[in-house]
Design a protein around this motif. Structure first.
Motif, PDB file in Angstrom:
ATOM      1  N   THR A  40      -0.394   8.884  15.378  1.00  0.00           N
ATOM      2  CA  THR A  40      -0.829   8.980  13.984  1.00  0.00           C
ATOM      3  C   THR A  40       0.197   8.311  13.077  1.00  0.00           C
ATOM      4  N   PHE A  41      -0.261   7.866  11.905  1.00  0.00           N
ATOM      5  CA  PHE A  41       0.639   7.176  10.980  1.00  0.00           C
ATOM      6  C   PHE A  41       0.292   7.521   9.534  1.00  0.00           C
ATOM      7  N   ALA A  42       1.252   7.250   8.684  1.00  0.00           N
ATOM      8  CA  ALA A  42       1.076   7.304   7.236  1.00  0.00           C
ATOM      9  C   ALA A  42       2.026   6.271   6.645  1.00  0.00           C
ATOM     10  N   PHE A  43       1.756   5.878   5.424  1.00  0.00           N
ATOM     11  CA  PHE A  43       2.626   4.914   4.772  1.00  0.00           C
ATOM     12  C   PHE A  43       3.757   5.634   4.055  1.00  0.00           C
ATOM     13  N   PHE A  44       4.946   5.075   4.144  1.00  0.00           N
ATOM     14  CA  PHE A  44       6.147   5.623   3.526  1.00  0.00           C
ATOM     15  C   PHE A  44       6.244   5.068   2.113  1.00  0.00           C
ATOM     16  N   LYS A  45       5.686   5.810   1.171  1.00  0.00           N
ATOM     17  CA  LYS A  45       5.565   5.334  -0.211  1.00  0.00           C
ATOM     18  C   LYS A  45       6.903   4.959  -0.828  1.00  0.00           C
ATOM     19  N   THR A  46       7.932   5.740  -0.578  1.00  0.00           N
ATOM     20  CA  THR A  46       9.246   5.466  -1.163  1.00  0.00           C
ATOM     21  C   THR A  46       9.749   4.075  -0.769  1.00  0.00           C
ATOM     22  N   GLY A  47       9.618   3.735   0.493  1.00  0.00           N
ATOM     23  CA  GLY A  47      10.050   2.419   0.960  1.00  0.00           C
ATOM     24  C   GLY A  47       9.169   1.302   0.446  1.00  0.00           C
ATOM     25  N   ILE A  48       7.871   1.541   0.432  1.00  0.00           N
ATOM     26  CA  ILE A  48       6.921   0.514   0.004  1.00  0.00           C
ATOM     27  C   ILE A  48       7.084   0.215  -1.478  1.00  0.00           C
ATOM     28  N   ASP A  49       7.358   1.253  -2.276  1.00  0.00           N
ATOM     29  CA  ASP A  49       7.538   1.041  -3.724  1.00  0.00           C
ATOM     30  C   ASP A  49       8.715   0.125  -4.027  1.00  0.00           C
ATOM     31  N   LYS A  50       9.687   0.051  -3.129  1.00  0.00           N
ATOM     32  CA  LYS A  50      10.873  -0.793  -3.348  1.00  0.00           C
ATOM     33  C   LYS A  50      10.617  -2.263  -3.043  1.00  0.00           C
ATOM     34  N   ALA A  51       9.541  -2.555  -2.342  1.00  0.00           N
ATOM     35  CA  ALA A  51       9.231  -3.956  -2.010  1.00  0.00           C
ATOM     36  C   ALA A  51       8.985  -4.732  -3.292  1.00  0.00           C
ATOM     37  N   GLU A  52       9.646  -5.867  -3.432  1.00  0.00           N
ATOM     38  CA  GLU A  52       9.584  -6.653  -4.664  1.00  0.00           C
ATOM     39  C   GLU A  52       8.495  -7.711  -4.607  1.00  0.00           C
ATOM     40  N   ILE A  53       7.261  -7.234  -4.556  1.00  0.00           N
ATOM     41  CA  ILE A  53       6.096  -8.109  -4.593  1.00  0.00           C
ATOM     42  C   ILE A  53       5.057  -7.462  -5.501  1.00  0.00           C
ATOM     43  N   SER A  54       4.042  -8.187  -5.824  1.00  0.00           N
ATOM     44  CA  SER A  54       3.011  -7.646  -6.711  1.00  0.00           C
ATOM     45  C   SER A  54       2.263  -6.507  -6.024  1.00  0.00           C
ATOM     46  N   ASP A  55       1.706  -5.624  -6.831  1.00  0.00           N
ATOM     47  CA  ASP A  55       0.922  -4.520  -6.286  1.00  0.00           C
ATOM     48  C   ASP A  55      -0.292  -5.034  -5.508  1.00  0.00           C
ATOM     49  N   LEU A  56      -0.850  -6.151  -5.959  1.00  0.00           N
ATOM     50  CA  LEU A  56      -1.988  -6.736  -5.243  1.00  0.00           C
ATOM     51  C   LEU A  56      -1.584  -7.161  -3.837  1.00  0.00           C
ATOM     52  N   ASP A  57      -0.442  -7.832  -3.724  1.00  0.00           N
ATOM     53  CA  ASP A  57       0.021  -8.256  -2.397  1.00  0.00           C
ATOM     54  C   ASP A  57       0.404  -7.060  -1.539  1.00  0.00           C
ATOM     55  N   LYS A  58       0.984  -6.022  -2.131  1.00  0.00           N
ATOM     56  CA  LYS A  58       1.295  -4.801  -1.366  1.00  0.00           C
ATOM     57  C   LYS A  58       0.029  -4.224  -0.763  1.00  0.00           C
ATOM     58  N   ARG A  59      -1.022  -4.126  -1.582  1.00  0.00           N
ATOM     59  CA  ARG A  59      -2.286  -3.571  -1.067  1.00  0.00           C
ATOM     60  C   ARG A  59      -2.850  -4.455   0.040  1.00  0.00           C
ATOM     61  N   ARG A  60      -2.745  -5.773  -0.120  1.00  0.00           N
ATOM     62  CA  ARG A  60      -3.237  -6.676   0.931  1.00  0.00           C
ATOM     63  C   ARG A  60      -2.479  -6.431   2.236  1.00  0.00           C
ATOM     64  N   ILE A  61      -1.163  -6.311   2.136  1.00  0.00           N
ATOM     65  CA  ILE A  61      -0.333  -6.095   3.331  1.00  0.00           C
ATOM     66  C   ILE A  61      -0.660  -4.746   3.953  1.00  0.00           C
ATOM     67  N   LEU A  62      -0.759  -3.697   3.138  1.00  0.00           N
ATOM     68  CA  LEU A  62      -1.031  -2.353   3.665  1.00  0.00           C
ATOM     69  C   LEU A  62      -2.400  -2.277   4.337  1.00  0.00           C
ATOM     70  N   ARG A  63      -3.396  -2.929   3.735  1.00  0.00           N
ATOM     71  CA  ARG A  63      -4.729  -2.949   4.367  1.00  0.00           C
ATOM     72  C   ARG A  63      -4.678  -3.662   5.717  1.00  0.00           C
ATOM     73  N   ALA A  64      -3.929  -4.756   5.780  1.00  0.00           N
ATOM     74  CA  ALA A  64      -3.821  -5.501   7.041  1.00  0.00           C
ATOM     75  C   ALA A  64      -3.081  -4.679   8.101  1.00  0.00           C
ATOM     76  N   ILE A  65      -2.000  -3.986   7.699  1.00  0.00           N
ATOM     77  CA  ILE A  65      -1.265  -3.136   8.650  1.00  0.00           C
ATOM     78  C   ILE A  65      -2.167  -2.007   9.135  1.00  0.00           C
ATOM     79  N   GLU A  66      -2.873  -1.367   8.210  1.00  0.00           N
ATOM     80  CA  GLU A  66      -3.768  -0.272   8.584  1.00  0.00           C
ATOM     81  C   GLU A  66      -4.824  -0.740   9.576  1.00  0.00           C
ATOM     82  N   ALA A  67      -5.428  -1.896   9.329  1.00  0.00           N
ATOM     83  CA  ALA A  67      -6.445  -2.439  10.247  1.00  0.00           C
ATOM     84  C   ALA A  67      -5.859  -2.681  11.632  1.00  0.00           C
ATOM     85  N   GLU A  68      -4.652  -3.217  11.691  1.00  0.00           N
ATOM     86  CA  GLU A  68      -4.004  -3.477  12.986  1.00  0.00           C
ATOM     87  C   GLU A  68      -3.711  -2.173  13.729  1.00  0.00           C
ATOM     88  N   LEU A  69      -3.199  -1.173  13.019  1.00  0.00           N
ATOM     89  CA  LEU A  69      -2.881   0.105  13.667  1.00  0.00           C
ATOM     90  C   LEU A  69      -4.147   0.826  14.128  1.00  0.00           C
TER      91      LEU A  69
END
Length: 185
Positions: A40-69
């Protein structure tokens, strides 16, 4: 003719850069971790919030990671075995090309002394700017709060918005091919 020599190097460079679309990936992991126990997995919000990219790109990356997992048999959970975090960085690369060519000579002549003689030539420097991105995907053991796996992908980013999501999926997919360790194709 002059316009051809101005645009030809730029076109060749664009062709080379666009053909370099592959993503270079690497992974590192804790050899003591038992990856088969993670379901099982969940996203680590604290770490993800520190990523210096747009919120749109974060969502794109998270959706892609979720699909792979999910494709690997994981399920999303409120009480996960692993936490997923990410880190990004990018750097711009500027290449300057001095496209000098031609033939000429110095000799006697001109205005009654030593100076320019006959010749022809061309000197028009050109530049190209490309952005290389690095995406790190971290898998953290939720109970121990320790990093157990890290995948990294490096490649050139697309500025074309239509191709951006496709490029992000390519990055994530190639990185996640390395998870779990030993399962690479």
């Amino acid at each position: 003719m002059k316009k051809l020599f101005t645009t030809l190097p730029v076109l060749v460079l664009l062709l080379v850069v666009s053909s370099c679309s592959s993503v270079r990936v690497a992974a590192d992991y804790d050899k003591e971790a038992t990856f088969s126990q993670y379901k099982t997995f969940a996203f680590f919000k604290t770490g993800i919030d520190k990523a210096e990219i747009s919120d749109l790109d974060k969502r794109r990356i998270l959706r892609a990671i979720e699909a792979e997992l999910l494709a690997k048999g994981f399920t999303k959970s409120e009480n996960p075995d692993v936490l997923i975090s990410l880190f990004t960085k990018s750097q711009q690369r500027v290449d300057v090309y001095n496209n000098s060519w031609g033939m000429g000579r110095w000799g006697w002549g001109g205005y009654g002394g030593f100076g320019p003689g006959w010749g022809w030539g061309y000197n028009q420097p050109s530049t190209s700017v490309s952005t290389q991105g690095h995406l790190y995907i971290d898998i953290i053991d939720a109970n121990k709060k320790e990093l157990v796996w890290q995948g990294m992908g490096t490649g050139y980013l697309s500025r074309n918005m239509e191709k951006k999501e496709e490029r992000i999926k390519e990055f994530v997919s190639q990185i996640m091919e390395k998870y779990p360790p030993g399962a690479e194709k």
